[in-house]
Structure formats: structure tokens, C-alpha cells
Design a protein around this motif. Structure first.
Motif, PDB file in Angstrom:
ATOM      1  N   GLY A  95       0.803  -1.220   0.000  1.00  0.00           N
ATOM      2  CA  GLY A  95       0.000   0.000   0.000  1.00  0.00           C
ATOM      3  C   GLY A  95       0.832   1.264   0.000  1.00  0.00           C
ATOM      4  O   GLY A  95       2.050   1.246  -0.199  1.00  0.00           O
ATOM      5  N   ALA A  96       0.145   2.387   0.232  1.00  0.00           N
ATOM      6  CA  ALA A  96       0.756   3.716   0.123  1.00  0.00           C
ATOM      7  C   ALA A  96       1.457   4.101   1.419  1.00  0.00           C
ATOM      8  O   ALA A  96       0.942   4.863   2.240  1.00  0.00           O
ATOM      9  CB  ALA A  96      -0.310   4.745  -0.242  1.00  0.00           C
ATOM     10  N   ILE A  97       2.628   3.545   1.611  1.00  0.00           N
ATOM     11  CA  ILE A  97       3.476   3.850   2.767  1.00  0.00           C
ATOM     12  C   ILE A  97       4.859   4.206   2.244  1.00  0.00           C
ATOM     13  O   ILE A  97       5.376   3.565   1.321  1.00  0.00           O
ATOM     14  CB  ILE A  97       3.571   2.656   3.726  1.00  0.00           C
ATOM     15  N   VAL A  98       5.443   5.245   2.781  1.00  0.00           N
ATOM     16  CA  VAL A  98       6.841   5.562   2.494  1.00  0.00           C
ATOM     17  C   VAL A  98       7.573   5.669   3.827  1.00  0.00           C
ATOM     18  O   VAL A  98       6.999   6.083   4.836  1.00  0.00           O
ATOM     19  CB  VAL A  98       7.000   6.877   1.694  1.00  0.00           C
ATOM     20  N   GLY A  99       8.832   5.266   3.834  1.00  0.00           N
ATOM     21  CA  GLY A  99       9.572   5.311   5.083  1.00  0.00           C
ATOM     22  C   GLY A  99      11.061   5.190   4.864  1.00  0.00           C
ATOM     23  O   GLY A  99      11.539   4.927   3.751  1.00  0.00           O
TER      24      GLY A  99
ATOM     25  N   THR B 219      18.176   2.299   4.342  1.00  0.00           N
ATOM     26  CA  THR B 219      17.331   1.859   3.229  1.00  0.00           C
ATOM     27  C   THR B 219      16.032   2.653   3.235  1.00  0.00           C
ATOM     28  O   THR B 219      15.630   3.206   4.260  1.00  0.00           O
ATOM     29  CB  THR B 219      17.009   0.356   3.332  1.00  0.00           C
ATOM     30  N   ASP B 220      15.386   2.698   2.076  1.00  0.00           N
ATOM     31  CA  ASP B 220      14.026   3.216   1.992  1.00  0.00           C
ATOM     32  C   ASP B 220      13.055   2.074   2.267  1.00  0.00           C
ATOM     33  O   ASP B 220      13.352   0.900   2.014  1.00  0.00           O
ATOM     34  CB  ASP B 220      13.754   3.797   0.605  1.00  0.00           C
ATOM     35  N   LEU B 221      11.890   2.423   2.761  1.00  0.00           N
ATOM     36  CA  LEU B 221      10.843   1.452   3.072  1.00  0.00           C
ATOM     37  C   LEU B 221       9.577   1.806   2.297  1.00  0.00           C
ATOM     38  O   LEU B 221       9.323   2.974   2.007  1.00  0.00           O
ATOM     39  CB  LEU B 221      10.546   1.447   4.576  1.00  0.00           C
ATOM     40  N   GLY B 222       8.767   0.811   1.971  1.00  0.00           N
ATOM     41  CA  GLY B 222       7.505   1.079   1.302  1.00  0.00           C
ATOM     42  C   GLY B 222       7.680   1.445  -0.158  1.00  0.00           C
ATOM     43  O   GLY B 222       8.506   0.865  -0.867  1.00  0.00           O
TER      44      GLY B 222
ATOM     45  N   ASN C 299      16.242   4.359  13.982  1.00  0.00           N
ATOM     46  CA  ASN C 299      14.913   4.945  14.020  1.00  0.00           C
ATOM     47  C   ASN C 299      14.170   4.496  12.763  1.00  0.00           C
ATOM     48  O   ASN C 299      14.634   4.743  11.644  1.00  0.00           O
ATOM     49  CB  ASN C 299      15.026   6.471  14.057  1.00  0.00           C
ATOM     50  N   VAL C 300      13.036   3.809  12.943  1.00  0.00           N
ATOM     51  CA  VAL C 300      12.185   3.404  11.822  1.00  0.00           C
ATOM     52  C   VAL C 300      11.095   4.456  11.680  1.00  0.00           C
ATOM     53  O   VAL C 300      10.280   4.644  12.595  1.00  0.00           O
ATOM     54  CB  VAL C 300      11.550   2.019  12.068  1.00  0.00           C
ATOM     55  N   MET C 301      11.085   5.163  10.563  1.00  0.00           N
ATOM     56  CA  MET C 301      10.142   6.276  10.379  1.00  0.00           C
ATOM     57  C   MET C 301       9.262   6.012   9.158  1.00  0.00           C
ATOM     58  O   MET C 301       9.770   5.755   8.063  1.00  0.00           O
ATOM     59  CB  MET C 301      10.902   7.586  10.223  1.00  0.00           C
TER      60      MET C 301
END
Length: 336
Positions: free
Chosen positions: A133-137, A148-151, A190-192
Motif C-alpha cells: 500500500g501507500a506507505i513511504v519510510g 534503506t528506503d521502506l515502502g 529509528n524506523v520512520m
């Protein structure tokens, strides 16, 4: 004493003659601190004390600016635990957006934020599951370097993905498949996450963010649900503190993480100021005075850089003739 007398004698005798020209070590040097005195080329006790204090002050100011990213993230960890009761791996969520009751350096009031702090030294390897889905992190260490980038911008895009973060120097077993394996270089990360609101459906974005999972690899067979705590409408202070508390947090951070090779120079600069890896921070009166003054100057320099830094570094203007600037133009590994 003998060596000191010999050194003084050599300094006093330091005369180079070439034709009619002579060069001698001066007995007085004019500086911004006033006249600095030497006796026969050797520093007086007052000169030594004054210049060591000045050396430590100058280094402390630069160390303040260097340490700000780490102290900022450490302050988020401390502030959210103190004010919201969240511990490691607990998720904070702006389920009704951020607002002025919570004090953050960069939060806006139009984003569904969520974040958690992890400590690999306490938990061992950590699993991060991002739902589709529409998640960026992003996954940042406490120097605010992205691992790393997430989502959506991550390796699996809208499919989400599973990530495995290994502690620094990890020698244990790790799954060979099913995860994007990441090698950490420090304990604190930190996971954001940001939930993207689509079609004005805020509740759907919140519900999707609540599907994010962060847990130790050791619990992967039956991970317990993450605790989500709302930060919307909550009073909290997550900004770096002023004065001695800034240095106390820096000392705590240093003692909980491996020292990066790039930071060895700063560690040497901090040692005369009482901040040293593996040692309790107990500054004496001289060190406290210098550190308190350096924190005030460092903060002032940081604010000048905020507003006038682009002028100093000649960053290109996004709109020529206007007073707008790009927020930053650096590469993710901070080599610029």
C-alpha cells in the motif's frame, strides 16, 4: 624539570641568522584573547591555562554542531518514552496528524507519521515488516544516515516487504531468504513511516500504518503485536536540550554505540572535556563552564546556518531573486 629547562633554553636560543636578518620566537603574541605571554619562548602558566581553555572551547563548539543529529534522535527516544510511555519497538503514530502540543524539529501537520526506536544491542537482529500500500519510510541510524528506503521507494515498492537489520559485527545465524538483509553499524536506529492519504481517506492510511510490524528476529515464530500510541493532541518535548543536558545525552549515546571511524577525530577532541567512550560523564567546574558556553555558541551558529547556510555554500537558488532555498542537497551517506 631538566627536559623543561632544556626546552626553554632551546626556545630562547632559536635564532636563525642569514646575512643581516634575524628571526626570534616572540615573547608576546597579540590575539583575540589579548596579549599571550611567553618567557624566553616558553609559555607562562597563565598562557598555558588560557590557551588550553580556548582550545577546548573551540573544539566543544565544533563538537556541538557535529553531535546535533545524534542528540536530536536520542532526544526523540528519551522524550517519547518520558511523555508518551513508549519503549523500544513501540510505535508512535500521528493518527490525527501532528499539532503544536508536541514539540518536534521538523514535524508538519499534514502527515500520518509513525516511528519507533530500536536498539540492536538489547534486542539482537530486528525484523521490520511493511504492509502493501501507500506507505513511504526510511530506516536511519542515530547519525541520521539512511540505511534503506521502506515502502513505495523501497526495493519492493507498493508490495511492502520484510527487512532484517543485523547488529554491528553480528556473527550469529540469519535467514538466507525472505528478507532484505541489512548490516547495521550501530545499535540505535529509528524506523520512520509516513502513511499516504489517498482520496481524502485518512482513516484508511492510519489503518494501513498500524499493520507495520517491528520485532526481534528471536520472536519471529510468534511476534507479539506492536503497541501503538497516538501522539496527536499529546504534550511532548523531543527537541535537543540546551546546556549540560545536551552533553549528557551525547555521552549516553556514545556509550551505547560503536564509534564510527569517521568520528575518531571528534572523540579525541571531546576527551579533555570529560566525554569518553566507556566512561561516566562527570565534568569538573572548568569543563562545565566551557561546555555550557560552547553549547550556547554552537546553537547560535546552527541557527545562522539554518537561515544563511545556502549563502555560505553557494547552493543554487530554486527561484532566482527570491529568498527561498533548498532544504538540503547532500547524498545519503553524508560525504558532501
Amino acid at each position: 624539570m631538566k627536559a623543561k629547562l632544556i626546552t626553554a633554553a632551546l626556545a630562547a636560543a632559536f635564532i636563525i641568522t642569514s646575512g643581516h636578518a634575524q628571526t626570534t620566537t616572540p615573547d608576546s603574541v597579540k590575539t583575540r584573547l589579548g596579549d599571550i605571554k611567553f618567557e624566553k619562548g616558553f609559555p607562562t602558566e597563565e598562557t598555558t591555562r588560557k590557551l588550553f581553555d580556548e582550545m577546548d572551547y573551540q573544539r566543544a563548539v565544533q563538537a556541538y554542531l557535529w553531535a546535533y543529529p545524534a542528540v536530536s534522535f536520542e532526544s526523540i527516544r528519551i522524550g517519547t518514552k518520558r511523555d508518551l510511555g513508549t519503549d523500544l519497538n513501540d510505535m508512535i503514530i500521528a493518527d490525527n496528524y501532528a499539532d503544536p502540543k508536541g514539540l518536534w524539529l521538523t514535524a508538519n501537520d499534514t502527515t500520518i507519521y509513525s516511528l519507533t526506536n530500536v536498539d540492536l544491542g538489547k534486542s539482537g537482529p530486528i525484523v521490520i515488516e511493511i504492509p502493501p500500500g501507500a506507505i513511504v519510510g526510511i530506516l536511519d541510524d542515530f547519525w541520521q544516515r539512511s540505511l534503506t528506503d521502506l515502502g513505495l521507494p523501497g526495493p519492493d515498492g507498493p508490495k511492502g516487504g520484510k527487512f532484517l537489520l543485523l547488529p554491528p559485527g553480528y556473527k550469529g545465524d540469519a535467514p538466507k531468504t525472505g528478507y532484505h538483509v541489512l548490516q547495521g553499524t550501530m545499535n540505535n536506529y529509528n524506523v520512520m513511516i509516513r502513511g499516504i492519504v489517498e482520496n481524502n481517506d485518512k482513516d484508511a492510511a492510519v489503518a494501513n500504518v498500524r499493520k507495520v510490524k517491528v520485532y526481534p528476529l528471536s520472536e519471529s515464530s510468534n511476534p507479539k503485536p506492536n503497541k501503538f500510541v497516538s501522539m496527536s493532541g499529546k504534550v511532548m518535548e523531543t527537541r535537543p536540550p540546551m546546556g549540560m543536558e545536551f552533553w549528557e545525552r551525547l555521552s549516553g549515546f556514545i556509550n551505547n554505540n560503536p564509534v564510527q571511524d569517521r568520528d575518531l577525530f571528534f572523540m579525541a577532541m571531546l576527551k579533555p572535556l570529560g566525554i569518553e567512550k566507556g566512561k561516566e560523564f562527570k565534568p569538573d567546574a572548568r569543563q562545565r563552564k566551557i561546555l555550557e558556553e560552547a553549547a550556547r555558541m554552537g546553537d547560535a551558529m546552527g541557527r545562522v546556518m539554518l537561515f544563511e547556510g545556502p549563502e555560505r555554500f553557494r547552493q543554487p537558488e530554486p527561484f532566482p531573486g527570491a529568498k527561498w532555498h533548498w532544504v538540503f542537497q547532500v547524498n545519503p551517506v553524508q560525504q558532501t
